[in-house]
Each structure stands twice: as structure tokens, then as C-alpha cells.
Design a protein around this motif. Structure first.
Motif, PDB file in Angstrom:
ATOM      1  N   THR A 134       0.802  -1.219   0.000  1.00  0.00           N
ATOM      2  CA  THR A 134       0.000   0.000   0.000  1.00  0.00           C
ATOM      3  C   THR A 134       0.839   1.275   0.000  1.00  0.00           C
ATOM      4  O   THR A 134       0.281   2.368  -0.055  1.00  0.00           O
ATOM      5  N   GLU A 135       2.168   1.141   0.080  1.00  0.00           N
ATOM      6  CA  GLU A 135       3.042   2.311   0.129  1.00  0.00           C
ATOM      7  C   GLU A 135       4.201   2.121  -0.844  1.00  0.00           C
ATOM      8  O   GLU A 135       4.488   1.000  -1.283  1.00  0.00           O
ATOM      9  N   ILE A 136       4.881   3.214  -1.154  1.00  0.00           N
ATOM     10  CA  ILE A 136       5.981   3.164  -2.111  1.00  0.00           C
ATOM     11  C   ILE A 136       7.084   2.215  -1.647  1.00  0.00           C
ATOM     12  O   ILE A 136       7.694   1.513  -2.453  1.00  0.00           O
ATOM     13  N   TYR A 137       7.346   2.172  -0.355  1.00  0.00           N
ATOM     14  CA  TYR A 137       8.366   1.264   0.173  1.00  0.00           C
ATOM     15  C   TYR A 137       8.041  -0.181  -0.218  1.00  0.00           C
ATOM     16  O   TYR A 137       8.875  -0.893  -0.777  1.00  0.00           O
ATOM     17  N   GLY A 138       6.835  -0.626   0.089  1.00  0.00           N
ATOM     18  CA  GLY A 138       6.446  -1.994  -0.230  1.00  0.00           C
ATOM     19  C   GLY A 138       6.392  -2.258  -1.717  1.00  0.00           C
ATOM     20  O   GLY A 138       6.773  -3.334  -2.188  1.00  0.00           O
ATOM     21  N   ARG A 139       5.919  -1.266  -2.491  1.00  0.00           N
ATOM     22  CA  ARG A 139       5.831  -1.469  -3.939  1.00  0.00           C
ATOM     23  C   ARG A 139       7.213  -1.628  -4.568  1.00  0.00           C
ATOM     24  O   ARG A 139       7.411  -2.460  -5.465  1.00  0.00           O
ATOM     25  N   THR A 140       8.191  -0.839  -4.106  1.00  0.00           N
ATOM     26  CA  THR A 140       9.532  -0.958  -4.687  1.00  0.00           C
ATOM     27  C   THR A 140      10.222  -2.237  -4.220  1.00  0.00           C
ATOM     28  O   THR A 140      11.019  -2.819  -4.958  1.00  0.00           O
ATOM     29  N   LYS A 141       9.920  -2.694  -3.016  1.00  0.00           N
ATOM     30  CA  LYS A 141      10.449  -3.982  -2.560  1.00  0.00           C
ATOM     31  C   LYS A 141       9.881  -5.126  -3.401  1.00  0.00           C
ATOM     32  O   LYS A 141      10.605  -6.051  -3.798  1.00  0.00           O
ATOM     33  N   LEU A 142       8.584  -5.070  -3.664  1.00  0.00           N
ATOM     34  CA  LEU A 142       7.958  -6.106  -4.485  1.00  0.00           C
ATOM     35  C   LEU A 142       8.521  -6.100  -5.894  1.00  0.00           C
ATOM     36  O   LEU A 142       8.801  -7.163  -6.480  1.00  0.00           O
ATOM     37  N   GLU A 143       8.708  -4.930  -6.460  1.00  0.00           N
ATOM     38  CA  GLU A 143       9.269  -4.856  -7.815  1.00  0.00           C
ATOM     39  C   GLU A 143      10.709  -5.378  -7.822  1.00  0.00           C
ATOM     40  O   GLU A 143      11.137  -6.017  -8.795  1.00  0.00           O
ATOM     41  N   ALA A 144      11.463  -5.130  -6.753  1.00  0.00           N
ATOM     42  CA  ALA A 144      12.806  -5.690  -6.662  1.00  0.00           C
ATOM     43  C   ALA A 144      12.763  -7.214  -6.669  1.00  0.00           C
ATOM     44  O   ALA A 144      13.599  -7.875  -7.315  1.00  0.00           O
ATOM     45  N   GLU A 145      11.810  -7.795  -5.961  1.00  0.00           N
ATOM     46  CA  GLU A 145      11.648  -9.255  -5.965  1.00  0.00           C
ATOM     47  C   GLU A 145      11.391  -9.757  -7.387  1.00  0.00           C
ATOM     48  O   GLU A 145      11.974 -10.760  -7.832  1.00  0.00           O
ATOM     49  N   ARG A 146      10.534  -9.061  -8.094  1.00  0.00           N
ATOM     50  CA  ARG A 146      10.196  -9.477  -9.464  1.00  0.00           C
ATOM     51  C   ARG A 146      11.399  -9.342 -10.395  1.00  0.00           C
ATOM     52  O   ARG A 146      11.655 -10.213 -11.235  1.00  0.00           O
ATOM     53  N   ARG A 147      12.137  -8.266 -10.245  1.00  0.00           N
ATOM     54  CA  ARG A 147      13.322  -8.069 -11.086  1.00  0.00           C
ATOM     55  C   ARG A 147      14.386  -9.122 -10.769  1.00  0.00           C
ATOM     56  O   ARG A 147      15.106  -9.583 -11.660  1.00  0.00           O
ATOM     57  N   LEU A 148      14.525  -9.468  -9.512  1.00  0.00           N
ATOM     58  CA  LEU A 148      15.474 -10.510  -9.131  1.00  0.00           C
ATOM     59  C   LEU A 148      15.088 -11.843  -9.759  1.00  0.00           C
ATOM     60  O   LEU A 148      15.936 -12.544 -10.333  1.00  0.00           O
ATOM     61  N   ALA A 149      13.811 -12.204  -9.669  1.00  0.00           N
ATOM     62  CA  ALA A 149      13.357 -13.465 -10.256  1.00  0.00           C
ATOM     63  C   ALA A 149      13.571 -13.489 -11.762  1.00  0.00           C
ATOM     64  O   ALA A 149      13.868 -14.543 -12.349  1.00  0.00           O
ATOM     65  N   ALA A 150      13.428 -12.337 -12.408  1.00  0.00           N
ATOM     66  CA  ALA A 150      13.583 -12.268 -13.864  1.00  0.00           C
ATOM     67  C   ALA A 150      15.051 -12.252 -14.306  1.00  0.00           C
ATOM     68  O   ALA A 150      15.337 -12.439 -15.490  1.00  0.00           O
ATOM     69  N   GLN A 218      12.475 -19.422  -4.029  1.00  0.00           N
ATOM     70  CA  GLN A 218      11.251 -19.344  -3.229  1.00  0.00           C
ATOM     71  C   GLN A 218      11.209 -18.025  -2.461  1.00  0.00           C
ATOM     72  O   GLN A 218      12.239 -17.383  -2.226  1.00  0.00           O
ATOM     73  N   THR A 219       9.995 -17.648  -2.055  1.00  0.00           N
ATOM     74  CA  THR A 219       9.761 -16.446  -1.260  1.00  0.00           C
ATOM     75  C   THR A 219       9.106 -16.846   0.051  1.00  0.00           C
ATOM     76  O   THR A 219       8.171 -17.652   0.065  1.00  0.00           O
ATOM     77  N   TYR A 220       9.609 -16.280   1.154  1.00  0.00           N
ATOM     78  CA  TYR A 220       9.129 -16.679   2.477  1.00  0.00           C
ATOM     79  C   TYR A 220       8.857 -15.473   3.371  1.00  0.00           C
ATOM     80  O   TYR A 220       9.657 -14.530   3.425  1.00  0.00           O
ATOM     81  N   LEU A 221       7.754 -15.544   4.103  1.00  0.00           N
ATOM     82  CA  LEU A 221       7.514 -14.647   5.217  1.00  0.00           C
ATOM     83  C   LEU A 221       8.298 -15.147   6.424  1.00  0.00           C
ATOM     84  O   LEU A 221       8.458 -16.357   6.607  1.00  0.00           O
ATOM     85  N   VAL A 222       8.799 -14.223   7.236  1.00  0.00           N
ATOM     86  CA  VAL A 222       9.603 -14.587   8.399  1.00  0.00           C
ATOM     87  C   VAL A 222       9.045 -13.858   9.614  1.00  0.00           C
ATOM     88  O   VAL A 222       8.927 -12.624   9.607  1.00  0.00           O
ATOM     89  N   ALA A 223       8.712 -14.613  10.655  1.00  0.00           N
ATOM     90  CA  ALA A 223       8.162 -14.016  11.875  1.00  0.00           C
ATOM     91  C   ALA A 223       8.402 -14.952  13.041  1.00  0.00           C
ATOM     92  O   ALA A 223       8.626 -16.151  12.866  1.00  0.00           O
ATOM     93  N   ASP A 224       8.350 -14.386  14.246  1.00  0.00           N
ATOM     94  CA  ASP A 224       8.363 -15.218  15.442  1.00  0.00           C
ATOM     95  C   ASP A 224       7.159 -16.160  15.397  1.00  0.00           C
ATOM     96  O   ASP A 224       6.168 -15.912  14.700  1.00  0.00           O
ATOM     97  N   ALA A 225       7.224 -17.221  16.187  1.00  0.00           N
ATOM     98  CA  ALA A 225       6.201 -18.268  16.096  1.00  0.00           C
ATOM     99  C   ALA A 225       4.815 -17.775  16.462  1.00  0.00           C
ATOM    100  O   ALA A 225       3.814 -18.212  15.870  1.00  0.00           O
ATOM    101  N   THR A 226       4.727 -16.850  17.432  1.00  0.00           N
ATOM    102  CA  THR A 226       3.428 -16.414  17.929  1.00  0.00           C
ATOM    103  C   THR A 226       3.358 -14.894  17.951  1.00  0.00           C
ATOM    104  O   THR A 226       4.292 -14.242  18.430  1.00  0.00           O
TER     105      THR A 226
END
Length: 304
Positions: A134-150, A218-226
Motif C-alpha cells: 500500500t506504500e511506495i516502500y512496499g511497492r519498490t520492494k515487491l518490484e525488486a523481488e520481481r526483477r530478481l526473479a527475472a 522461493q519467497t518466504y515470510l519470516v516471523a516469530d512463532a506467535t
């Protein structure tokens, strides 16, 4: 295994580099100011180019088997032009990945959960849902992921929740400042569920994916267990300081006014909304978040 870690002097890098070295990795630690890198066996500090401009990474990539890319603009809403985010968080990733292709075995990109979702979510966040930043930070991170995969280089993307640990900044640091005050605080009854990730758990995730072939491409979310509530978070902070929680129940409006008094009114949703992450995809590959959020928060406050 020799690893190039970019952004080695940042919040994550300062903990990750020595931790990887202790695990037996040989680390080439790239930072804008390499004198800030801890001198230790298995650590080679080098100067990192300015990501605001195209760079030649040949020397940094020489004799490297893996890249862990941490460098980028941190989440700083409203403070920087969108073009800066795009240049540093997206284009620089694509350039480094392109130059690394054919030279390395794996490129690990430290992305963000903000590439997956916004500030809060009524449902548990998983990798199965289409990304909706929803913000420019997240959008540019997502686009970086896509560019890396490509790019054609083998990769692993990590999307961590908000990371906490000694030296943390942002919203967690603001709450820690509030927790240090002697007064009772109006966070009792704030039972929202919000996922965080300790720096120790994140380091373990990086070390795991570097060694795991199962995590390739692969792409993974990372978080503490709870997840932890705001009530639990602030209570753990005060316990880490050796104090009773002293949390009282008050209307949400009063809490907003308290946040405003510390100049953090705009961060209300970032702190008090629900934001629960399911990291079971990464856990299914053998990673285990050993540090529980309350314990990690207490340790963080003792280290300050």
C-alpha cells in the motif's frame, strides 16, 4: 562458502555479519563506511558503492558464492521522493543480480512483509495471497523481488515482519521510549495480535536458506512463532527493564493522544492494528524460530 553481505553496517547487518562468521561462513561485508564493521576472523570489510548510481560490483563479487542483499532505503513514510525508493530499492537490486548471474550460487534478498501487505490485515497473512503493498516502500520492494526473479540468478526472498533487537529504530524504538517512562501506561486491554521477528530468528533464517537447496527460488515470510499484543509488547519491555508492567485500561482515544505527545500519532495503525503472519512455509523447510517475542523483547531492553 563466501558470502557478500551488502548494507553490512545497518541495523540487521551489524548483527548478521558476526553471526554468520561465527557459524563458519566467510563474509565479505560491504558498507558505505567499512570502518564500522567489526574486525573478526572470517570477516572482510569492503567499501560499498553508492546505490543512488549504477555501480560496478565485479570486485565485490570476485570469489563469492552467495549474496545477501540488505542494503536499501528503510521504511520512512513521507520523507523521501518515490524516485529514490525506486532507484535504491529496485534498480540497484536488478543491477547487482544481473552482474551476479553466472558467478554465484544464490542471491538472498532481504525484502519486507510490506511487499506482501499494508499496515494491518483482518486475516492472517500468507504467501498464498496476491501481494498488495500500500506504500511506495512496499511497492519498490515487491518490484525488486520481481526483477530478481527475472534476472536468471538463483534466489531466495525473505519478507520479514518488523525486526526488533538491540539498536532497533522506528515504532518499536518509540514504544521502548514510552515504556521507559515511570508513569502507568494506558495499554492494558489492547489485545490486538501483531507479528514481529527477533534479530536472532531472522539471522537463523538467513543462515538456513543459505544452506538449504529446498529454499531455492522461493519467497518466504519470516516471523516469530506467535504474535504479540501491544499490551504484551509494552509489558515485556517493562519487565526487561526490571519493572512491573503498570498497564491500565483506557479508551483508544487516550492512547492516540499519548502517541501524539511523543510525535507518533501517525503510527497508531502501525502499532495497534492487527497484523498476524503465518511463517509456516519457511518452518516446513526446517527453520525454527527459537526466540519467542516476549523473551526477545525482554532481552532487547536489557541490552539497551
Amino acid at each position: 562458502m563466501r558470502i557478500l553481505v551488502t548494507g553490512a553496517s545497518g541495523f540487521i547487518g551489524q548483527s548478521l555479519v558476526p553471526a554468520l562468521a561465527k557459524r563458519g561462513f566467510s563474509v565479505r561485508a560491504a558498507a558505505r563506511d567499512p570502518v564500522r564493521i567489526t574486525q573478526a576472523p572470517n570477516i572482510e570489510p569492503i567499501a560499498m558503492p553508492d546505490l543512488a548510481y549504477p555501480a560496478d560490483w565485479s570486485a565485490a563479487l570476485d570469489d563469492v558464492s552467495h549474496v545477501v542483499h540488505l542494503a536499501g532505503i528503510a521504511h520512512a513514510p513521507g520523507r523521501l521522493p518515490d524516485d529514490d525508493y525506486a532507484r535504491i530499492n529496485t534498480e540497484a537490486v536488478a543491477e547487482l543480480a544481473g552482474q551476479a548471474k553466472g558467478r554465484i550460487e544464490r542471491f538472498v534478498l532481504m525484502s519486507s512483509v510490506r511487499a506482501q501487505a499494508g499496515l494491518s490485515s483482518p486475516t492472517t497473512i500468507t504467501e498464498m495471497e496476491p501481494p498488495a503493498p500500500t506504500e511506495i516502500y512496499g511497492r519498490t520492494k515487491l518490484e525488486a523481488e520481481r526483477r530478481l526473479a527475472a534476472s536468471g540468478v538463483d534466489f531466495t526472498v525473505l519478507r520479514p515482519a518488523v525486526v526488533y533487537g538491540p539498536g532497533v529504530k522506528g515504532n518499536i524504538a518509540s514504544l521502548a521510549t514510552i515504556a521507559k517512562t515511570p508513569m502507568p501506561l494506558p495499554f492494558g486491554g489492547l489485545d490486538n495480535r501483531r507479528s514481529l521477528v527477533s534479530i536472532e530468528n531472522l539471522i537463523a533464517a538467513v543462515a538456513h536458506v543459505l544452506r538449504s537447496q529446498q529454499t531455492r527460488n522461493q519467497t518466504y515470510l519470516v516471523a516469530d512463532a506467535t504474535p504479540i499484543s501491544v499490551e504484551g509488547l509494552v509489558g515485556a519491555m517493562r519487565e526487561g527493564l526490571g519493572r512491573p508492567p503498570q498497564l491500565v485500561k483506557m479508551p483508544h482515544g487516550a492512547i492516540k493522544r499519548l502517541m501524539k505527545s511523543f510525535g507518533r500519532e501517525a503510527d497508531w495503525e502501525r502499532v495497534c492494528g492487527t497484523f498476524e503472519i503465518d511463517a509456516s512455509k519457511l518452518m516446513a523447510t526446517g527453520w525454527k524460530p527459537e526466540v519467542a517475542s516476549p523473551d526477545g523483547i525482554r532481552q532487547m531492553m536489557r541490552a539497551k
